[in-house]
Scaffold this motif. Structure first.
Motif, PDB file in Angstrom:
ATOM      1  N   ASP A 149       0.800  -1.226   0.000  1.00 40.92           N
ATOM      2  CA  ASP A 149       0.000   0.000   0.000  1.00 40.92           C
ATOM      3  C   ASP A 149       0.833   1.276   0.000  1.00 40.92           C
ATOM      4  OD1 ASP A 149      -2.250  -1.572   0.089  1.00 40.92           O
ATOM      5  OD2 ASP A 149      -2.445  -1.467   2.283  1.00 40.92           O
ATOM      6  N   CYS A 150       2.140   1.157   0.172  1.00 35.38           N
ATOM      7  CA  CYS A 150       2.970   2.354   0.338  1.00 35.38           C
ATOM      8  C   CYS A 150       2.906   3.271  -0.873  1.00 35.38           C
ATOM      9  CB  CYS A 150       4.412   1.957   0.615  1.00 35.38           C
ATOM     10  SG  CYS A 150       5.538   3.376   0.744  1.00 35.38           S
ATOM     11  N   ASP A 153      -0.420   4.988  -1.217  1.00 38.13           N
ATOM     12  CA  ASP A 153      -0.625   6.041  -0.215  1.00 38.13           C
ATOM     13  C   ASP A 153       0.155   7.290  -0.569  1.00 38.13           C
ATOM     14  OD1 ASP A 153      -2.221   4.288   1.146  1.00 38.13           O
ATOM     15  OD2 ASP A 153      -0.700   3.716   2.617  1.00 38.13           O
ATOM     16  N   GLU A 156      -1.469   9.440  -3.333  1.00 42.78           N
ATOM     17  CA  GLU A 156      -2.653  10.230  -2.998  1.00 42.78           C
ATOM     18  C   GLU A 156      -2.309  11.694  -2.728  1.00 42.78           C
ATOM     19  OE1 GLU A 156      -4.666   8.462   0.244  1.00 42.78           O
ATOM     20  OE2 GLU A 156      -5.245   6.636  -0.846  1.00 42.78           O
TER      21      GLU A 156
END
Length: 230
Positions: A149-150, A153, A156
């Motif tokens: 997910d890094c 994230d 975003e």
């Protein structure tokens, strides 16, 4: 046994040989141990490192950052993207001068300004960093530990292509700025910029401003996208 006008000179041979060996050894030290920090900018470039202007940010291995005008901004700390990372640590080799072993990085104002650019440009001062160390992690290990997910994230809020991951840092637990007493008047407005942890000590002809906090002196990076594709 060698004699000259009745005197025994054979005892001079070992002394002459010892003197020659000492001279050769001294020359070898000069040749084999050049000062790698005579030009700090060149040393950083050769090591693949960047100076950390201001010594405020702490970009340690695994930290995701952006870089604007050479100043790093932390996007995500190491635990966010690499929670299982355990960077290695080792001493930082420093120049060895004949007769004196160095355990601190000492830079005069002209060289030190790359790390503390806000300090007076005309003042005479020096930067002392005791016991600097190197902490690092291999990019291949970082790629294996990068959580899924890094990247999403980071995307975003930031442009992923402009994000970097720190793979190496030169660290220390404190640093000192030494100012000649004669130049103190130029420092009245600058001492506070060193941080709230300033401890001042007066010495003969000098004033030592010691800042007791961990710092990152320099760091090396790879693009975040490079790790995401490995």
């Amino acid at each position: 046994m060698s004699t000259t006008r009745g005197r025994d000179t054979s005892f001079n041979k070992p002394l002459a040989l010892a003197g020659s060996l000492a001279l050769v050894a001294g020359v070898m030290v000069l040749v084999l141990r050049p000062d790698p920090l005579a030009d700090v900018s060149a040393w950083l470039t050769a090591e693949g490192l960047r100076a950390n202007p201001g010594l405020v940010a702490t970009p340690l291995p695994g930290t995701v950052i952006t870089i604007d005008d050479d100043v790093p901004t932390v996007v995500a700390d190491a635990e966010t993207c690499f929670p299982k990372l355990a960077p290695r640590r080792e001493g930082l080799p420093l120049p060895v001068k004949i007769g004196r072993r160095q355990d601190a990085l000492v830079l005069e104002a002209e060289q030190a300004r790359i790390f503390l650019p806000d300090l007076p440009s005309a003042a005479d001062w020096r930067l002392e960093v005791p016991n600097p160390r190197r902490t690092w992690a291999r990019p291949t290990i970082l790629a294996d530990l990068l959580i899924a997910d890094c990247v999403g994230d980071v995307a975003e809020t930031f442009v992923v292509e402009e994000a970097f991951v720190v793979i190496e840092a030169v660290i220390a637990s404190e640093f000192t700025v030494v100012v000649p007493r004669s130049a103190l008047s130029a420092w009245v407005d600058y001492v506070g910029r060193l941080g709230p942890e300033v401890e001042t000590r007066e010495d003969v002809g000098e004033v030592h401003h010691r800042i007791d906090r961990p710092i990152v002196l320099a760091f090396g990076v790879v693009p975040l996208t490079e790790l995401d594709t490995q």
